[in-house]
Design a protein around this motif. Structure first.
Motif, PDB file in Angstrom:
ATOM      1  N   SER A 126       0.860  -1.188   0.000  1.00 30.81           N
ATOM      2  CA  SER A 126       0.000   0.000   0.000  1.00 30.81           C
ATOM      3  C   SER A 126       0.892   1.232   0.000  1.00 30.81           C
ATOM      4  CB  SER A 126      -0.909   0.007   1.237  1.00 30.81           C
ATOM      5  OG  SER A 126      -1.621   1.220   1.333  1.00 30.81           O
ATOM      6  N   TYR A 127       0.873   1.985  -1.094  1.00 32.30           N
ATOM      7  CA  TYR A 127       1.752   3.151  -1.213  1.00 32.30           C
ATOM      8  C   TYR A 127       1.269   4.324  -0.369  1.00 32.30           C
ATOM      9  CZ  TYR A 127      -1.837   4.331  -4.701  1.00 32.30           C
ATOM     10  OH  TYR A 127      -3.034   4.554  -5.340  1.00 32.30           O
ATOM     11  N   HIS A 128      -0.024   4.317   0.016  1.00 32.73           N
ATOM     12  CA  HIS A 128      -0.557   5.461   0.761  1.00 32.73           C
ATOM     13  C   HIS A 128      -0.673   5.190   2.256  1.00 32.73           C
ATOM     14  CE1 HIS A 128      -4.129   2.955   0.354  1.00 32.73           C
ATOM     15  NE2 HIS A 128      -4.685   3.644   1.333  1.00 32.73           N
ATOM     16  N   ALA A 129      -0.653   3.911   2.669  1.00 31.58           N
ATOM     17  CA  ALA A 129      -0.893   3.600   4.072  1.00 31.58           C
ATOM     18  C   ALA A 129       0.186   2.730   4.698  1.00 31.58           C
ATOM     19  CB  ALA A 129      -2.246   2.903   4.236  1.00 31.58           C
ATOM     20  N   SER A 257       3.015  22.359  10.373  1.00 31.95           N
ATOM     21  CA  SER A 257       2.818  22.408   8.920  1.00 31.95           C
ATOM     22  C   SER A 257       1.601  21.608   8.459  1.00 31.95           C
ATOM     23  CB  SER A 257       4.064  21.873   8.205  1.00 31.95           C
ATOM     24  OG  SER A 257       5.209  22.596   8.577  1.00 31.95           O
ATOM     25  N   GLY A 258       1.118  20.708   9.289  1.00 31.51           N
ATOM     26  CA  GLY A 258       0.030  19.836   8.847  1.00 31.51           C
ATOM     27  C   GLY A 258      -1.313  20.117   9.479  1.00 31.51           C
ATOM     28  N   GLU A 259      -1.504  21.328  10.002  1.00 34.67           N
ATOM     29  CA  GLU A 259      -2.776  21.629  10.661  1.00 34.67           C
ATOM     30  C   GLU A 259      -3.953  21.576   9.691  1.00 34.67           C
ATOM     31  OE1 GLU A 259      -2.299  25.314  12.704  1.00 34.67           O
ATOM     32  OE2 GLU A 259      -1.038  24.441  14.292  1.00 34.67           O
ATOM     33  N   ASP A 260      -3.703  21.932   8.444  1.00 34.33           N
ATOM     34  CA  ASP A 260      -4.778  21.842   7.453  1.00 34.33           C
ATOM     35  C   ASP A 260      -5.177  20.394   7.202  1.00 34.33           C
ATOM     36  OD1 ASP A 260      -2.242  21.443   6.330  1.00 34.33           O
ATOM     37  OD2 ASP A 260      -2.965  21.923   4.313  1.00 34.33           O
ATOM     38  N   LEU A 261      -4.179  19.490   7.165  1.00 33.94           N
ATOM     39  CA  LEU A 261      -4.490  18.074   6.964  1.00 33.94           C
ATOM     40  C   LEU A 261      -5.270  17.513   8.151  1.00 33.94           C
ATOM     41  CD1 LEU A 261      -1.068  16.854   5.517  1.00 33.94           C
ATOM     42  CD2 LEU A 261      -3.191  17.305   4.266  1.00 33.94           C
ATOM     43  N   ALA A 262      -4.877  17.910   9.366  1.00 35.98           N
ATOM     44  CA  ALA A 262      -5.589  17.451  10.565  1.00 35.98           C
ATOM     45  C   ALA A 262      -7.027  17.965  10.561  1.00 35.98           C
ATOM     46  CB  ALA A 262      -4.865  17.928  11.823  1.00 35.98           C
ATOM     47  N   TYR A 263      -7.221  19.217  10.141  1.00 36.27           N
ATOM     48  CA  TYR A 263      -8.566  19.799  10.124  1.00 36.27           C
ATOM     49  C   TYR A 263      -9.445  19.115   9.078  1.00 36.27           C
ATOM     50  CZ  TYR A 263     -12.319  23.228   9.836  1.00 36.27           C
ATOM     51  OH  TYR A 263     -13.555  23.835   9.828  1.00 36.27           O
ATOM     52  N   GLY A 268     -14.085  15.482   8.342  1.00 40.56           N
ATOM     53  CA  GLY A 268     -14.621  14.449   7.462  1.00 40.56           C
ATOM     54  C   GLY A 268     -14.414  14.730   5.980  1.00 40.56           C
ATOM     55  N   ARG A 269     -13.761  15.805   5.663  1.00 39.99           N
ATOM     56  CA  ARG A 269     -13.498  16.090   4.251  1.00 39.99           C
ATOM     57  C   ARG A 269     -12.577  15.022   3.661  1.00 39.99           C
ATOM     58  NH1 ARG A 269     -11.135  21.784   1.705  1.00 39.99           N
ATOM     59  NH2 ARG A 269     -10.969  21.063  -0.453  1.00 39.99           N
ATOM     60  N   ASP A 270     -11.599  14.581   4.469  1.00 37.56           N
ATOM     61  CA  ASP A 270     -10.716  13.488   4.072  1.00 37.56           C
ATOM     62  C   ASP A 270     -10.973  12.294   4.975  1.00 37.56           C
ATOM     63  OD1 ASP A 270      -9.531  15.210   2.254  1.00 37.56           O
ATOM     64  OD2 ASP A 270      -7.872  15.733   3.607  1.00 37.56           O
ATOM     65  N   ASN A 271     -11.072  11.104   4.401  1.00 38.20           N
ATOM     66  CA  ASN A 271     -11.194   9.920   5.244  1.00 38.20           C
ATOM     67  C   ASN A 271      -9.814   9.516   5.755  1.00 38.20           C
ATOM     68  OD1 ASN A 271      -9.871   8.380   3.221  1.00 38.20           O
ATOM     69  ND2 ASN A 271     -11.820   7.819   2.264  1.00 38.20           N
ATOM     70  N   TYR A 272      -9.764   8.445   6.534  1.00 36.69           N
ATOM     71  CA  TYR A 272      -8.502   8.053   7.168  1.00 36.69           C
ATOM     72  C   TYR A 272      -7.441   7.695   6.130  1.00 36.69           C
ATOM     73  CZ  TYR A 272      -5.096   5.303   9.758  1.00 36.69           C
ATOM     74  OH  TYR A 272      -3.934   4.813  10.277  1.00 36.69           O
ATOM     75  N   GLY A 277      -2.366   9.044   3.685  1.00 36.70           N
ATOM     76  CA  GLY A 277      -1.712   9.123   2.383  1.00 36.70           C
ATOM     77  C   GLY A 277      -1.172  10.501   2.095  1.00 36.70           C
ATOM     78  N   TYR A 278      -1.985  11.534   2.374  1.00 32.82           N
ATOM     79  CA  TYR A 278      -1.531  12.905   2.146  1.00 32.82           C
ATOM     80  C   TYR A 278      -0.360  13.255   3.056  1.00 32.82           C
ATOM     81  CZ  TYR A 278      -6.010  13.410  -0.320  1.00 32.82           C
ATOM     82  OH  TYR A 278      -7.075  13.259  -1.171  1.00 32.82           O
ATOM     83  N   VAL A 279      -0.406  12.792   4.297  1.00 38.40           N
ATOM     84  CA  VAL A 279       0.709  13.046   5.224  1.00 38.40           C
ATOM     85  C   VAL A 279       1.978  12.379   4.707  1.00 38.40           C
ATOM     86  CG1 VAL A 279       1.594  12.599   7.547  1.00 38.40           C
ATOM     87  CG2 VAL A 279      -0.754  13.377   7.251  1.00 38.40           C
ATOM     88  N   SER A 280       1.860  11.158   4.214  1.00 37.40           N
ATOM     89  CA  SER A 280       3.052  10.430   3.756  1.00 37.40           C
ATOM     90  C   SER A 280       3.700  11.108   2.551  1.00 37.40           C
ATOM     91  CB  SER A 280       2.698   8.981   3.412  1.00 37.40           C
ATOM     92  OG  SER A 280       1.947   8.898   2.209  1.00 37.40           O
ATOM     93  N   GLN A 281       2.904  11.812   1.748  1.00 41.35           N
ATOM     94  CA  GLN A 281       3.454  12.475   0.582  1.00 41.35           C
ATOM     95  C   GLN A 281       4.357  13.646   0.954  1.00 41.35           C
ATOM     96  OE1 GLN A 281       3.540  10.464  -1.914  1.00 41.35           O
ATOM     97  NE2 GLN A 281       2.790  11.921  -3.424  1.00 41.35           N
TER      98      GLN A 281
END
Length: 438
Positions: A126-129, A257-263, A268-272, A277-281
């Motif tokens: 799994s490249y994203h997880a 730097s990742g407060e937007d990703l956490a929000y 619920g805009r992004d699922n788990y 996956g976005y964090v790993s990028q």
């Protein structure tokens, strides 16, 4: 009731084990260690120093938040946070007398020649997880060109869907065309048992925050393979750099730097899956250092052998189930000692106010509240027969599980009949019908 609750709490310890700690549900569970009725003889076992540091960060930050929210000192958990690693069956993984035969047969089945070097990745594909394979692909391509060796990459595991499978296949073809890439199903028992024998080097370059320990590098060490791993969370505590393998540096953005990703995840805009996956990028595993690690091991057979032997020793000494279970037993003994000490000088017990006695929370609803001085008398002229008849009605007997049993009711009625019009004090009734006397 509160004393009984505390007595029961002294009867055993609650112990849990961490896995990934970045889901909302797990984060909430960690936060509840500050508010739930856990005791000092309970424990959340952390599988690595890295995950313990993450848990402690969440607890400290949330404890500070609760203190600021309610104008109090920072809240701290009573639970213990020991570090005990995950375990492996070293006997099953260590190369036995048939290892060379198994290696030859498996490599023949996979059409791998004797002169080809095999690099193995084992785990969820799994490249994203789990782990983005690009640094591994780029590092192997550079190593193949630098050494002139024929390299085969085996990725043993499983894909969640065909889209992910195609992404891995396309990525390998594009990023490491000079390396033969094979995919095998790691769910098959024979692959799961024997694939280690076909390999010369093990590689796992995790870059995902959902990882906390990483079992496959330990399994690879137990199987006698040198390891190329990312210098990342639990891997750092299992693989010894320059001893049992080589750790590749990793890089991530600065805190905040990742407060937007956490929000986005919180709302619920992004699922788990999207969140991790976005964090790993935004996390980098150094591709040049990955190439140098491969080049070092590919060009030095004696180093591979030495690291493999030291890896087996380390796995058996620290991660074999016999060692790990011994640590669990030691922890349970320490927790039992804490319970015994608490029993000798018990604190004032208290249940959670959110699960409180309803006759306490709603005591102001009634006209009067019974206390020890209250006197109770039978209101009916023929209490025994009347009570029995009324008790059989559906509007009453639905609650029979919370009432006195039949013999207790008969004793109570007899007590009222003896007392007459003056009744009986609540203090005497509570003493006569206490759980200890019943």
């Amino acid at each position: 009731e509160a004393k009984e609750y505390f007595r029961r709490a002294l009867g055993y310890s609650l112990t849990g084990v961490t896995h990934t700690i970045c889901t909302h549900r797990v984060m909430d569970s960690i936060g509840e260690l500050l508010t739930a009725p856990v005791q000092e003889w309970d424990a959340l076992i952390c599988t690595s120093p890295a995950v313990k540091q993450g848990v402690e960060h969440v607890l400290a930050d949330y404890g500070q938040y609760l203190g600021e929210r309610f104008g109090a000192s920072p809240v701290r958990t009573r639970a213990q946070l020991p570090v005990i690693p995950l375990g492996v069956d070293c006997d099953a993984l260590e190369p036995g007398p048939d290892a060379k035969k198994t290696r030859r047969q498996l490599r023949q089945r996979l059409k791998i020649a004797d002169h080809e070097l095999v690099i193995l990745f084992f785990g969820r594909l799994s490249y994203h997880a789990k782990a983005n394979p690009l640094p591994m692909y780029l590092g192997l391509e550079a190593a193949a060109r630098a050494t002139g060796k024929k390299l085969v990459l085996i990725q043993a595991g499983w894909f969640a869907n065909d889209h992910i499978r195609k992404a891995f296949e396309q990525g390998a073809q594009a990023a490491c065309p000079g390396v033969r890439s094979l995919f095998v199903d790691g769910r098959k028992p024979d692959i799961r048992r024997d694939i280690w024998r076909a390999a010369d080097i093990f590689c796992s370059l995790s870059d995902n925050v959902q990882e906390t320990f990483g079992l496959t590098p330990v399994e690879a060490m137990a199987a006698g393979l040198p390891v190329v791993a990312s210098d990342w969370d639990g891997y750092r505590g299992t693989v010894q750099h320059d001893v049992t393998g080589l750790l590749v540096p990793t890089l991530m953005p600065a805190p905040g730097s990742g407060e937007d990703l956490a929000y986005r995840h919180h709302t619920g805009r992004d699922n788990y899956d999207q969140y991790v996956g976005y964090v790993s990028q935004a996390i980098a595993v150094a591709a040049p250092e990955t190439a140098r690690a491969f080049i070092t091991l590919i060009g030095n057979k004696e180093l591979r052998k030495s690291m493999g032997e030291k890896g087996r020793e380390r796995a058996r000494a620290l991660f074999d189930w016999r060692v790990v279970i011994g640590q669990y037993q030691q922890l349970w003994g320490e927790l039992a000692a804490r319970r015994r000490a608490a029993a000798a000088s018990p604190p004032a017990p208290r249940t959670s106010p959110l699960r409180a006695d309803p006759f306490t929370v709603f005591s102001h609803y009634a006209t009067r509240v019974l206390d020890d001085r209250s006197r109770v008398a039978a209101a009916l002229p023929t209490p025994a027969k009347a009570f029995e008849a009324l008790g059989m009605l559906s509007i009453n007997n639905f609650a029979r599980g919370t009432l006195l049993p039949k013999d207790g009711i008969e004793s109570l009625i007899q007590r009222f009949e003896t007392a007459g019009a003056d009744g009986v004090s609540m203090a005497d009734l509570l003493a006569d019908f206490s759980p200890e006397k019943r």
